[in-house]
Scaffold this active site. Structure first.
Site, PDB file in Angstrom:
ATOM      1  N   SER A 322       0.838  -1.206   0.000  1.00 11.19           N
ATOM      2  CA  SER A 322       0.000   0.000   0.000  1.00 11.19           C
ATOM      3  C   SER A 322       0.869   1.250   0.000  1.00 11.19           C
ATOM      4  CB  SER A 322      -0.916  -0.019   1.219  1.00 11.19           C
ATOM      5  OG  SER A 322      -1.609   1.204   1.321  1.00 11.19           O
ATOM      6  N   TRP A 325       2.374   1.589  -3.376  1.00 12.30           N
ATOM      7  CA  TRP A 325       1.368   2.021  -4.364  1.00 12.30           C
ATOM      8  C   TRP A 325       1.316   3.543  -4.442  1.00 12.30           C
ATOM      9  CZ3 TRP A 325      -2.978   5.081  -3.847  1.00 12.30           C
ATOM     10  CH2 TRP A 325      -3.907   5.056  -4.896  1.00 12.30           C
ATOM     11  N   HIS A 326       1.549   4.181  -3.296  1.00  9.25           N
ATOM     12  CA  HIS A 326       1.429   5.634  -3.252  1.00  9.25           C
ATOM     13  C   HIS A 326       2.535   6.344  -4.013  1.00  9.25           C
ATOM     14  CE1 HIS A 326      -1.540   4.922  -0.087  1.00  9.25           C
ATOM     15  NE2 HIS A 326      -1.969   6.139  -0.352  1.00  9.25           N
ATOM     16  N   GLY A 327       3.659   5.719  -4.131  1.00 12.51           N
ATOM     17  CA  GLY A 327       4.694   6.419  -4.877  1.00 12.51           C
ATOM     18  C   GLY A 327       6.028   5.719  -4.860  1.00 12.51           C
ATOM     19  N   PHE A 477      -0.520  10.038  -7.543  1.00 11.10           N
ATOM     20  CA  PHE A 477      -0.439   8.591  -7.363  1.00 11.10           C
ATOM     21  C   PHE A 477      -1.141   7.886  -8.526  1.00 11.10           C
ATOM     22  CE2 PHE A 477       1.457   9.897  -3.730  1.00 11.10           C
ATOM     23  CZ  PHE A 477       0.639  10.423  -2.756  1.00 11.10           C
TER      24      PHE A 477
END
Lengths: 477, 320
Positions: A322, A325-327, A477
């Site tokens: 997670s 996933w954000h960056g 994102f």
């Protein structure tokens, strides 16, 4: 096209009028209109990446049909794997190529080798993380036979590209959204009015809270080395409200806009800063993403079945993924890992599902215990947000080190009274409506009280909003 | 149409009508508030608004912030007769280029025949960051010159909607009538009048900061062929409508030293342009010490009036 832009304020009424007055004879016509409007909406960002979106839609549409038509499991698995590899391949290339290459070069450098790496100037297509996950959830659901493959290309394309959720979610499920796209929508007065309230509240959170916090946060984080510990704490707290106002504000606008078209989207935020523990926080923050990881990663990995060690492993995996996933930055991974660490004690003691209902349910005020729990959970979230906001791990650690000095007991140089008052106002309104679908669901109040309150919100937006067409954080994102 | 269809149509019409009647007043109220507040926009509103809210001029001054503060149109009016408009913004929003050229065409009165056009030039208005390759990355892409199409509306709601980023209540509360002229006041004729503390220590501190800025800029900047081409096109265009003058405005010794070190042949470049284009070039760059500056780069308002007067005299002499 930002929601808080003149272009969108012109676009939306046009699409609304066409939807309900021109193309309302058949829902199929409305779907075609939504598809064209969504493509236009996306093309306003960058028309070149429209082709990538179309490719992703086409790939998953075909994959779904191929999976359903497969003669055996092996063939179905082949099509599923193909879809996943290509989708994640594009996501990986656009979002993570430079990160992996750069990190690999740093690793080699640390081992004494010099690597000439080829970093590319890659533009991240807006919304790719969101629409990729849309498509993946669909093909996986078809594979698992939770849903039949969609044979109508327009309907499927609308599911993926539906403009309110295209660039920053919520990440919808085919089982929830497709049935709504495939049936006649009737204009519902109550739904539309409440949708407008939700849009208004979304604009308040974005333009008043988030966009006013942003310059202060930027100044504090940029000059953190010369700021007092008190100011650094304020910076972290303001960022917590900036990202909340920004992202939940966007989600509220998206959900509210969708309701104007008779379509209900998944709730994405449920007042997370009123959470009493970190498990509750993650049931209330970016719900569509955390439930996506739960259903498509945590459960396939074994979920809570198996021993404690498996549960711990799986929990760490989803939090780290997670974060990733954000960056493409180690700070996001650390942020995810930190949240996993917060979660561990609750998981080990089997207390991660103890606060299911909302805080102080049915009561006006929380108990002292609840207040304390909410405060501690908020502090923990703020601490983790420092990593999320910082440019690098070094900066984040330095930031924290500077907070933890004796100067923390001194008052900050200047308190941003105005923004703190506005945040206080937002928290009061959301506390009163914490058991509702959104922060401004006030239908139960007297009509004149409601009208006065709407005028107050509108006045606050006009008086205090930052009209600089500031982008939404989650677009990156 | 079956009865159920008629019923549905009735319910839809009633629901939709009720919805539109309910939300309509709020939209009308918001638009009315914006309209009223916007009507108070003036020279205090921001640094660019008045460029888009005055009559289209026939005599124009172009350039960056150095030009916007150094050239006082009212002085030119007394010396040369005729109304002048200072259409200089700043080095980020109005460097010479296609965007400034397009904006100029929208700004200038289409009836202009014998106009006087003063193009103030510094190396920074003709240069670009060496890392920028694509015209879409030029800094002026985000300038109001690029996306505002109306230049003579007052109030100019297009400009305010697209580029005013503060609360519109500030337009009202900070109007000239309420608080007097702000510290950076844009006159109707386009002159940017700055009112700052001119104590020598304050000036020295601002100058030091400005020199650091220009030293850093000098590391990255190089003369841009696109800007030079656009500059030529602007001169060609204006020559068909009147007389063009090129002017190099002085700055403080320190800033001029940075400029001349980075672009040692800049004045010669302008001389070549003026010769090729058959226009006059007035080089005041060696007169740094004649004038006072607020921050080393921008002329102090009293000095601006003197400078403008001298420039007007040069133009008068040049005309004979």
């Amino acid at each position: 096209m930002l929601f808080n832009s003149i272009g969108f304020l012109i676009f939306l009424p046009i699409v609304f009028c066409l939807y309900w007055f021109v193309f309302n004879k058949k829902f199929q016509h409305q779907n075609r209109l939504l598809l064209l409007a969504s493509f236009y909406f996306y093309a306003c960002w960058d028309w070149r990446f429209l082709f990538l979106l179309m490719f992703s839609i086409g790939l998953d549409y075909l994959s779904g049909i191929k999976i359903e038509n497969s003669k055996n499991k092996r063939e179905a698995t082949f099509w599923l794997t193909l879809s996943i590899v290509i989708n994640l391949g594009f996501l990986g290339f656009f979002k993570y190529y430079n990160f992996f290459v750069g990190s690999f070069a740093e690793l080699l450098g640390g081992l004494g080798f010099k690597a000439n790496v080829w970093l590319l100037k890659i533009i991240l297509p807006v919304g790719i993380s969101f629409y990729t996950f849309h498509g993946l959830s669909y093909v996986i659901d078809v594979y698992k036979k939770r849903i039949k493959a969609e044979r109508n290309f327009t309907d499927y394309a609308v599911f993926v590209s539906y403009f309110p959720l295209l660039v920053a979610g919520p990440i919808e499920r085919a089982t929830h959204l497709l049935p709504q796209i495939q049936k006649t929508r009737t204009f519902n007065y109550d739904q539309a009015v409440d949708g407008m309230r939700q849009i208004l509240w979304g604009f308040f959170k974005k333009m008043v809270i988030a966009d006013n916090c942003a310059p202060l946060v930027n100044e504090i984080f940029t000059n953190y080395q010369t700021e007092s510990p008190g100011n650094l704490v304020i910076g972290a707290v303001l960022f917590a409200f900036q990202i909340y106002g920004d992202f939940s504000g966007y989600s509220d606008i998206a959900l509210g806009v969708s309701r104007l078209f008779g379509i209900e989207l998944l709730k994405n935020f449920a007042f997370p800063y009123f959470s009493r523990d970190i498990a509750e926080f993650w049931r209330r923050w970016h719900i569509s993403l955390s439930s996506w990881f739960r259903d498509y990663l945590y459960i396939p990995l074994g979920g809570s079945k198996g021993g404690l060690s498996m549960k711990i492993r799986n929990t760490f995996v989803i939090f780290l993924v997670s974060g990733f996933w954000h960056g493409a930055n180690w700070t996001f991974i650390i942020w995810g890992g930190l949240n996993a660490l917060y979660f561990m004690p609750l998981l080990i003691m089997n207390k991660n599902r103890q606060n299911i209902e909302v805080a102080a349910q049915g009561k006006l005020l929380p108990s002292f215990k609840e207040c304390f729990q909410i405060f501690i959970t908020f502090l923990a979230a703020c601490f983790a947000w420092i990593f999320f906001r910082a440019e690098s791990i070094t900066q984040a650690l330095d930031y924290i080190k500077r907070i933890c000095s004796t100067g923390i007991f001194a008052l900050p140089h200047s308190l941003p009274v105005k923004i703190l008052a506005l945040i206080g106002f937002m928290l009061v309104v959301e506390w009163v409506n914490r058991e509702r679908f959104h922060g401004l669901e006030i239908k139960r109040f007297n009509p004149w009280m409601r009208r006065i309150f709407y005028m107050v919100i509108i006045y606050i937006i006009l008086r205090y909003a930052n009209f600089g067409n500031n982008e939404f954080i989650y677009f990156q994102f | 149409m079956p009865i159920s269809g008629i019923m549905n149509l009735f319910i839809f019409s009633f629901s939709m009508k009720k919805f539109l009647i309910k939300i309509g007043p709020y939209f009308v109220a918001v638009v009315a508030v914006f309209a009223v507040l916007g009507s108070y926009a003036d020279g205090n509103t921001d640094d660019n608004y008045m460029h888009f809210a005055v009559k289209k001029p026939q005599n124009i001054i172009l350039g960056d912030s150095r030009g916007s503060q150094a050239v006082v149109p009212s002085v030119l009016k007394k010396k040369l007769s005729g109304d002048f408009d200072n259409f200089s913004l700043n080095v980020v929003e109005s460097p010479y280029g296609q965007i400034y050229f397009k904006a100029l065409k929208r700004k200038l009165d289409p009836e202009t025949k014998n106009g006087i056009f003063i193009l103030t030039v510094s190396p920074w208005t003709l240069s670009l960051d060496k890392n920028i390759k694509n015209s879409k990355d030029f800094p002026e892409e985000h300038s109001p010159l690029n996306d505002v199409y109306t230049y003579d509306r007052s109030p100019n709601y297009e400009y305010l909607l697209k580029h005013y980023t503060r609360s519109w209540f500030k337009i009202y509360t900070e109007r000239v009538g309420a608080v007097g002229k702000s510290n950076s006041f844009l006159h109707e004729d386009g002159w940017m009048e700055i009112n700052v503390n001119m104590h020598k220590d304050s000036v020295a501190a601002r100058t030091a900061k400005k020199e650091v800025f220009y030293q850093a800029l000098a590391q990255q900047a190089k003369l841009s062929q696109e800007r030079l081409r656009a500059f030529d096109e602007i001169i060609n265009y204006l020559r068909t409508k009147g007389t063009v003058y090129l002017v190099r405005i002085p700055a403080s010794k320190g800033i001029m030293a940075i400029e001349n070190k980075k672009f040692p042949h800049f004045s010669k470049l302008l001389q070549d342009v003026s010769r090729k284009q058959n226009v006059k070039f007035f080089d005041f760059s060696e007169e740094s010490e004649t004038y006072m500056y607020t921050d080393g780069n921008h002329m102090y308002r009293n000095s601006s009036k003197i400078f403008t007067s001298r420039m007007a005299d040069s133009i008068k002499v040049g005309k004979r």
